[in-house]
Design a protein around this motif. Structure first.
Motif, PDB file in Angstrom:
ATOM      1  N   LEU A 198       0.811  -1.226   0.000  1.00 16.62           N
ATOM      2  CA  LEU A 198       0.000   0.000   0.000  1.00 16.62           C
ATOM      3  C   LEU A 198       0.847   1.280   0.000  1.00 16.62           C
ATOM      4  O   LEU A 198       0.303   2.384  -0.040  1.00 16.62           O
ATOM      5  N   LYS A 200       2.633   2.951  -2.073  1.00 11.21           N
ATOM      6  CA  LYS A 200       2.603   3.900  -3.189  1.00 11.21           C
ATOM      7  C   LYS A 200       1.235   4.543  -3.392  1.00 11.21           C
ATOM      8  O   LYS A 200       1.076   5.399  -4.268  1.00 11.21           O
ATOM      9  N   ARG A 201       0.269   4.149  -2.585  1.00 13.13           N
ATOM     10  CA  ARG A 201      -1.070   4.737  -2.718  1.00 13.13           C
ATOM     11  C   ARG A 201      -1.075   6.186  -2.236  1.00 13.13           C
ATOM     12  O   ARG A 201      -0.352   6.552  -1.310  1.00 13.13           O
ATOM     13  N   ARG A 202      -1.913   6.994  -2.850  1.00 19.00           N
ATOM     14  CA  ARG A 202      -2.067   8.380  -2.394  1.00 19.00           C
ATOM     15  C   ARG A 202      -2.961   8.446  -1.168  1.00 19.00           C
ATOM     16  O   ARG A 202      -2.789   9.292  -0.291  1.00 19.00           O
ATOM     17  N   VAL A 204      -5.653   5.677   1.423  1.00 18.69           N
ATOM     18  CA  VAL A 204      -6.229   4.355   1.686  1.00 18.69           C
ATOM     19  C   VAL A 204      -7.351   4.503   2.709  1.00 18.69           C
ATOM     20  O   VAL A 204      -7.477   5.540   3.371  1.00 18.69           O
ATOM     21  N   GLN A 208      -9.201  -1.117   3.906  1.00 18.81           N
ATOM     22  CA  GLN A 208      -8.053  -1.702   3.204  1.00 18.81           C
ATOM     23  C   GLN A 208      -6.927  -2.045   4.176  1.00 18.81           C
ATOM     24  O   GLN A 208      -6.273  -3.081   4.052  1.00 18.81           O
ATOM     25  N   VAL A 280       0.792   7.001   4.432  1.00 22.17           N
ATOM     26  CA  VAL A 280      -0.279   7.221   3.463  1.00 22.17           C
ATOM     27  C   VAL A 280      -1.485   7.805   4.179  1.00 22.17           C
ATOM     28  O   VAL A 280      -1.856   7.356   5.267  1.00 22.17           O
TER      29      VAL A 280
END
Length: 321
Positions: A198, A200-202, A204, A208, A280
């Motif tokens: 996770l 690299k997610r902008r 969440v 998740q 994140v």
């Protein structure tokens, strides 16, 4: 004809004698405060290195002069009642004002001295505040600092009682007896290893995140309570593989595993800059309702050194976060 000039007197209701104001400036007040802190006459006497009977006499004198009880006497000690709380607040402000005036007199003589006492929660006491203090002292070398790490409720208590000049913490709502010098959004982030799926997610969601192992603060922390509320609302289960009373063991753990923990950005800045972890944003509403706060005692005139440091802190946060 008799002169009309008279010595001022204190008006009192019938049957009551005037309060002697000197009683609020003498040793009895110091003994009173020691009992308030210790919770018993015996413990206060030991700290003061006097006989318990001497402390009892001074407390009795105060209560006689003020014509009211100041403590609730219990089997296991003494606690302040409403009148005692008012008197304790007066005493704290009086002594703090004396300290402030002393520092200002030294400043008039060109002696840039003073001490700033800070109480802060772990996320700020560990790295953020030491770096801020070091930067401040490059311009004000005569100012000494005490930085104590406390839980959130202890930070507020120390500021209210004058044991700390400044409190640095996070908060969901305002508290009695505190002045908020500065408030800044401090949303909770999901913290994980840089190679986590996770990372690299902008953004969440908690739904998740809970699919992965969790490293969580203890249930008594406000951060954990906020997580519990949000997960309960969404019918999500929190099942930590690691729990700790301290933040940084959790961060070190997730940096070396597939687990996720939670924290605000200010506490994480050094690790994020070193790319030791990833953080994140969480899209869940409750995770974005927390604030970074700088607290002082309500109604207190701060010493010049403490005021200057708060200004330095405020400018740093606004510039970098």
């Amino acid at each position: 004809m008799a002169s009309s000039s008279r010595t001022p007197t204190t008006r009192v209701s019938a049957g009551r004698r005037p309060i002697n104001p000197r009683v609020l400036q003498e040793v009895s007040l110091r003994y009173f405060m020691e009992v308030a802190h210790a919770g018993s006459v015996t413990e206060a006497a030991a700290r003061l290195e006097v006989a318990p009977s001497a402390v009892s006499r001074q407390i009795a004198r105060l209560e006689r002069e003020l014509d009211t009880l100041l403590f609730e006497r219990r089997a296991r000690g003494m606690t302040l009642n409403s009148a005692g709380e008012l008197l304790a607040a007066h005493a704290r402000r009086t002594w703090l004002d004396i300290e402030r005036v002393t520092d200002e007199i030294l400043a008039l003589r060109g002696l840039r001295q003073g001490e700033v006492r800070i109480a802060a929660t772990e996320g700020f006491a560990y790295d953020f505040l030491p770096a801020l203090v070091a930067d401040f002292q490059t311009r004000s070398q005569g100012i000494r600092f005490t930085v104590d790490m406390c839980v959130k409720s202890e930070v507020a208590r120390r500021v209210r009682e004058g044991a700390a000049d400044i409190g640095v913490t996070v908060s969901l709502a305002s508290e009695r007896g505190l002045n908020i010098e500065f408030r800044h959004p401090s949303p909770i982030l999901a913290v994980m290893a840089t190679d986590h799926p996770l990372a690299k997610r902008r953004q969440v969601s908690l739904a998740q995140v809970v699919a992965y192992p969790l490293a969580l603060p203890s249930p008594v922390s406000t951060l954990r309570q906020l997580l519990d509320i949000s997960c309960t609302r969404q019918a999500l289960a929190l099942d930590p593989v690691v729990t700790s009373d301290h933040l940084y063991p959790l961060i070190q753990y997730v940096a070396r595993s597939r687990a996720i923990t939670f924290c605000g950005e200010i506490a994480l800045r050094p690790q994020l800059q070193a790319k030791a972890i990833a953080a994140v944003a969480l899209r869940d509403r409750e995770m974005n309702e927390r604030f970074f706060e700088v607290q002082t005692m309500a109604g207190r005139h701060l010493p010049e050194a403490a005021r200057a440091f708060i200004n330095h802190l405020r400018e740093t946060v606004r510039r970098n976060f």
